[in-house]
Design a protein around this motif. Structure first.
Motif, PDB file in Angstrom:
ATOM      1  N   ASP A 134      31.799  33.290  34.494  1.00 28.09           N
ATOM      2  CA  ASP A 134      33.170  33.343  34.987  1.00 28.09           C
ATOM      3  C   ASP A 134      33.318  34.535  35.923  1.00 28.09           C
ATOM      4  O   ASP A 134      33.182  35.683  35.510  1.00 28.09           O
ATOM      5  CB  ASP A 134      34.127  33.464  33.794  1.00 28.09           C
ATOM      6  CG  ASP A 134      35.584  33.361  34.185  1.00 28.09           C
ATOM      7  OD1 ASP A 134      35.975  33.971  35.192  1.00 28.09           O
ATOM      8  OD2 ASP A 134      36.341  32.694  33.450  1.00 28.09           O
ATOM      9  N   LEU A 135      33.620  34.272  37.202  1.00 25.73           N
ATOM     10  CA  LEU A 135      33.663  35.322  38.226  1.00 25.73           C
ATOM     11  C   LEU A 135      35.030  35.969  38.386  1.00 25.73           C
ATOM     12  O   LEU A 135      35.205  36.838  39.256  1.00 25.73           O
ATOM     13  CB  LEU A 135      33.238  34.736  39.585  1.00 25.73           C
ATOM     14  CG  LEU A 135      31.745  34.646  39.918  1.00 25.73           C
ATOM     15  CD1 LEU A 135      31.153  36.026  40.110  1.00 25.73           C
ATOM     16  CD2 LEU A 135      30.969  33.856  38.905  1.00 25.73           C
ATOM     17  N   THR A 136      36.011  35.616  37.577  1.00 27.76           N
ATOM     18  CA  THR A 136      37.380  36.013  37.866  1.00 27.76           C
ATOM     19  C   THR A 136      37.679  37.494  37.635  1.00 27.76           C
ATOM     20  O   THR A 136      38.767  37.957  37.988  1.00 27.76           O
ATOM     21  CB  THR A 136      38.375  35.166  37.056  1.00 27.76           C
ATOM     22  OG1 THR A 136      38.069  35.247  35.659  1.00 27.76           O
ATOM     23  CG2 THR A 136      38.308  33.707  37.482  1.00 27.76           C
ATOM     24  N   SER A 137      36.743  38.237  37.060  1.00 24.38           N
ATOM     25  CA  SER A 137      36.947  39.690  36.949  1.00 24.38           C
ATOM     26  C   SER A 137      36.582  40.407  38.243  1.00 24.38           C
ATOM     27  O   SER A 137      36.852  41.604  38.386  1.00 24.38           O
ATOM     28  CB  SER A 137      36.120  40.252  35.786  1.00 24.38           C
ATOM     29  OG  SER A 137      36.619  39.789  34.551  1.00 24.38           O
ATOM     30  N   MET A 138      35.954  39.695  39.166  1.00 25.98           N
ATOM     31  CA  MET A 138      35.642  40.254  40.488  1.00 25.98           C
ATOM     32  C   MET A 138      36.685  39.708  41.451  1.00 25.98           C
ATOM     33  O   MET A 138      36.507  38.650  42.051  1.00 25.98           O
ATOM     34  CB  MET A 138      34.215  39.865  40.881  1.00 25.98           C
ATOM     35  CG  MET A 138      33.179  40.398  39.897  1.00 25.98           C
ATOM     36  SD  MET A 138      31.484  39.863  40.215  1.00 25.98           S
ATOM     37  CE  MET A 138      31.170  40.644  41.812  1.00 25.98           C
ATOM     38  N   ASN A 139      37.797  40.444  41.608  1.00 27.17           N
ATOM     39  CA  ASN A 139      39.017  39.856  42.165  1.00 27.17           C
ATOM     40  C   ASN A 139      39.762  40.784  43.116  1.00 27.17           C
ATOM     41  O   ASN A 139      40.986  40.894  43.037  1.00 27.17           O
ATOM     42  CB  ASN A 139      39.942  39.434  41.025  1.00 27.17           C
ATOM     43  CG  ASN A 139      40.205  40.570  40.046  1.00 27.17           C
ATOM     44  OD1 ASN A 139      40.023  41.743  40.371  1.00 27.17           O
ATOM     45  ND2 ASN A 139      40.648  40.225  38.853  1.00 27.17           N
ATOM     46  N   GLN A 140      39.049  41.417  44.023  1.00 31.05           N
ATOM     47  CA  GLN A 140      39.691  42.351  44.934  1.00 31.05           C
ATOM     48  C   GLN A 140      39.397  42.023  46.395  1.00 31.05           C
ATOM     49  O   GLN A 140      38.329  41.499  46.730  1.00 31.05           O
ATOM     50  CB  GLN A 140      39.222  43.780  44.645  1.00 31.05           C
ATOM     51  CG  GLN A 140      39.571  44.294  43.264  1.00 31.05           C
ATOM     52  CD  GLN A 140      41.062  44.339  43.021  1.00 31.05           C
ATOM     53  OE1 GLN A 140      41.814  44.855  43.848  1.00 31.05           O
ATOM     54  NE2 GLN A 140      41.499  43.796  41.882  1.00 31.05           N
ATOM     55  N   VAL A 141      40.358  42.324  47.259  1.00 35.03           N
ATOM     56  CA  VAL A 141      40.094  42.418  48.694  1.00 35.03           C
ATOM     57  C   VAL A 141      39.490  43.797  48.919  1.00 35.03           C
ATOM     58  O   VAL A 141      40.151  44.815  48.717  1.00 35.03           O
ATOM     59  CB  VAL A 141      41.377  42.233  49.523  1.00 35.03           C
ATOM     60  CG1 VAL A 141      41.106  42.506  50.993  1.00 35.03           C
ATOM     61  CG2 VAL A 141      41.941  40.825  49.334  1.00 35.03           C
TER      62      VAL A 141
END
Length: 535
Positions: free
Chosen positions: A152-159
């Motif tokens: 699950d990649l959703t913890s990597m969530n920044q511009v």
């Protein structure tokens, strides 16, 4: 999304499910459309009833902080959001559950996960928002693996960076659509990419599935908005060069766009931005005959006007969504640079030339005018976003609600429409489903449309998945036989594999297999998606 609870079995947030008067009205309309339907409501079973076993694998201690063995978490990562996924969850039939859910916060952790899984013979299924409707995130990997990890990649969530000179941004793959726009807004930019799943899908998911956005023409595909990618594979890291365009051989970006996690894990991308639009125009046009509407849309697609919205609903689709007895075209324009009145007026002129009758006068809005009112196009957009919730409500009442989306050239459309209608109706008779078939255009090109064919049928509770699978088989065969694509923007996954195998050239399949062997030598990445497993 803040403060709300994601449904583990269905679409979106628990708090936003269809209830009360909305459900009553939906039931009334469905009963009118399908008078023979048994609309008994079936509730989702408790999580405990699934009997999910303990994990077969144990992560290294260094990964323990990012690993979840929670049963609800694992069930939520065991399926996507297609009709058949939702119904199987409601029936308590989710046979493929990941052993672990792993949420990395850095690329180093992803490297560690892939190394561990390659060595331990554990399959890895990359996961973003989980909105796949083609079985792309279901951990149905076959025998021979020690276990399955949902990554699950959703913890990597920044511009991470915004280049105002080139008008581009470096964005992590786990960023959900609304949060991406929130982080771009202070810079005055937008990605201008709004699929129906926008609220519950991520940049990485869009890239991995070659997704299409809401807009009917011009820069509607994520491909067009991608400047470069960074991908972590079991064999190493691939970083492509930022370029506005290049003729230097086959594009490495194109290898990974649409690869569905089978070749590597997309971790970040430079994406092309746009100024936020200020001026908008919206209108609706009625057509006494659907064929006339088709010709009008073809003229619009070849006019160079590039409408932002150009959705043609056939009479049945228009009745279901807007109560209209005739075909309806929902038309819109927008710009950050100039008013779009002239574009709309010319588009309406083209529609009149083909027998179209505009409804209320066009609505022209300027974001500087806070009193600007909404109209039919805005009402339709709200309904568009609400549709998946209503689909879930109807699925829980034994109603088959699903779509086929495809694309074909204009010269093939009439024959395709007739063939799909015949195949669907024949299949529905064979499985005993009373149903209607609808058609709408979602995207248009100078050389062809992207039609959505909708099925609304009175199924038999406990058998609706099997009934739908028979209908899907029949219509999918027709799509391929008539020169259309098995998918315009929903990817291949596991559900579309039989027809994708017939659509793609055999030598290309061999080349893809060879690329898989180089990038993923242990064959752990999303087995059975796009190509057969290496083992």
């Amino acid at each position: 999304m803040t403060g709300k609870t994601r449904s583990w079995w269905g679409w979106g947030n628990v708090e936003d499910a269809v209830t009360g008067p909305e459900r009553e009205e939906l039931g009334r309309r469905t009963a009118e459309l399908l008078p023979g339907a048994d609309l008994t409501v079936h509730e989702a079973p408790p999580v405990e009833s699934f009997g999910v076993g303990a994990s077969r694998v144990q992560a290294p201690p260094s990964l323990a902080p990012i690993v979840s063995e929670d049963v609800r978490d694992r069930l939520a990562h065991s399926h996507g959001q297609a009709f058949r996924d939702v119904v199987r969850a409601l029936l308590g039939q989710l046979p493929h559950v990941p052993d672990l859910v792993v949420r990395p916060t850095s690329e180093d952790q992803i490297v560690h996960v892939l190394d561990w899984c390659s060595d331990a013979d554990i399959a890895v299924v990359p996961f973003g928002g989980g909105s796949s409707v083609v079985g792309g995130v279901e951990p149905q990997v076959g025998d021979g693996y020690a276990g399955v990890v949902s990554l699950d990649l959703t913890s990597m969530n920044q511009v991470l960076e915004v280049d105002t000179t080139s008008r581009a941004a470096l964005v992590q793959a786990g960023l959900f659509g609304p949060h991406l726009e929130q982080q771009l807004r202070p810079h005055g930019y937008t990605l201008r990419f709004f699929p129906q799943s926008f609220e519950f899908s991520t940049l990485g998911g869009w890239l991995a599935t070659r997704a299409g956005g809401h807009f009917a023409t011009h820069l509607t595909h994520i491909d067009d908005l991608t400047e470069s990618l960074q991908v972590i594979t079991p064999a190493g890291v691939v970083t492509t060069r930022r370029l506005p365009g290049s003729g230097a051989g086959p594009s490495p970006d194109r290898l990974f766009l649409g690869s569905e996690g089978a070749l590597g894990v997309i971790t970040q991308a430079w994406v092309r931005l746009q100024d936020r639009p200020r001026w908008r125009a919206g209108a609706s046009v009625g057509f006494a005959h659907h064929a006339a509407g088709v010709e009008a849309v073809r003229a619009l697609s070849q006019s160079g006007l590039n409408p932002a919205n150009c959705r043609l609903l056939d009479p049945m689709e228009a009745f279901l969504n807007a109560g209209s007895p005739t075909a309806v075209l929902v038309l819109g324009f927008e710009s950050a640079d100039h008013p779009v009145n002239a574009w709309m007026e010319r588009a309406l002129e083209l529609c009149r030339d083909h027998g179209g009758t505009p409804g209320e006068p066009p609505r022209y809005t300027d974001d500087a005018d806070r009193t600007a009112r909404t109209g039919a196009a805005d009402t339709w957009r709200s309904s568009f976003v609400r549709m998946p919730y209503q689909r879930d409500a109807l699925a829980a009442q034994g109603v088959i609600v699903e779509t086929f989306e495809t694309a074909c050239t204009w010269d093939r459309f009439d024959a395709l429409r007739a063939a799909v209608d015949d195949a669907a109706r024949d299949a529905m008779r064979q499985v005993g489903v009373e149903a209607v078939v609808t058609c709408r255009f979602t995207h248009i090109y100078p050389d062809g449309p992207a039609p959505y064919f909708g099925i609304y049928g009175a199924g038999r509770w406990g058998r609706t998945v099997e009934q739908w699978d028979e209908i899907k088989q029949a219509v999918s065969d027709v799509l391929i036989a008539n020169g259309a694509t098995i998918t315009h923007h929903h990817a291949v996954g596991r559900d579309h594999r039989p027809w994708y195998d017939r659509q793609r050239p055999d030598l290309f399949a061999s080349a893809l297999q060879a690329g898989k062997a180089v990038l993923d030598p242990a064959g752990i990445l999303n087995p059975r998606v796009l190509i057969d497993p290496l083992r």
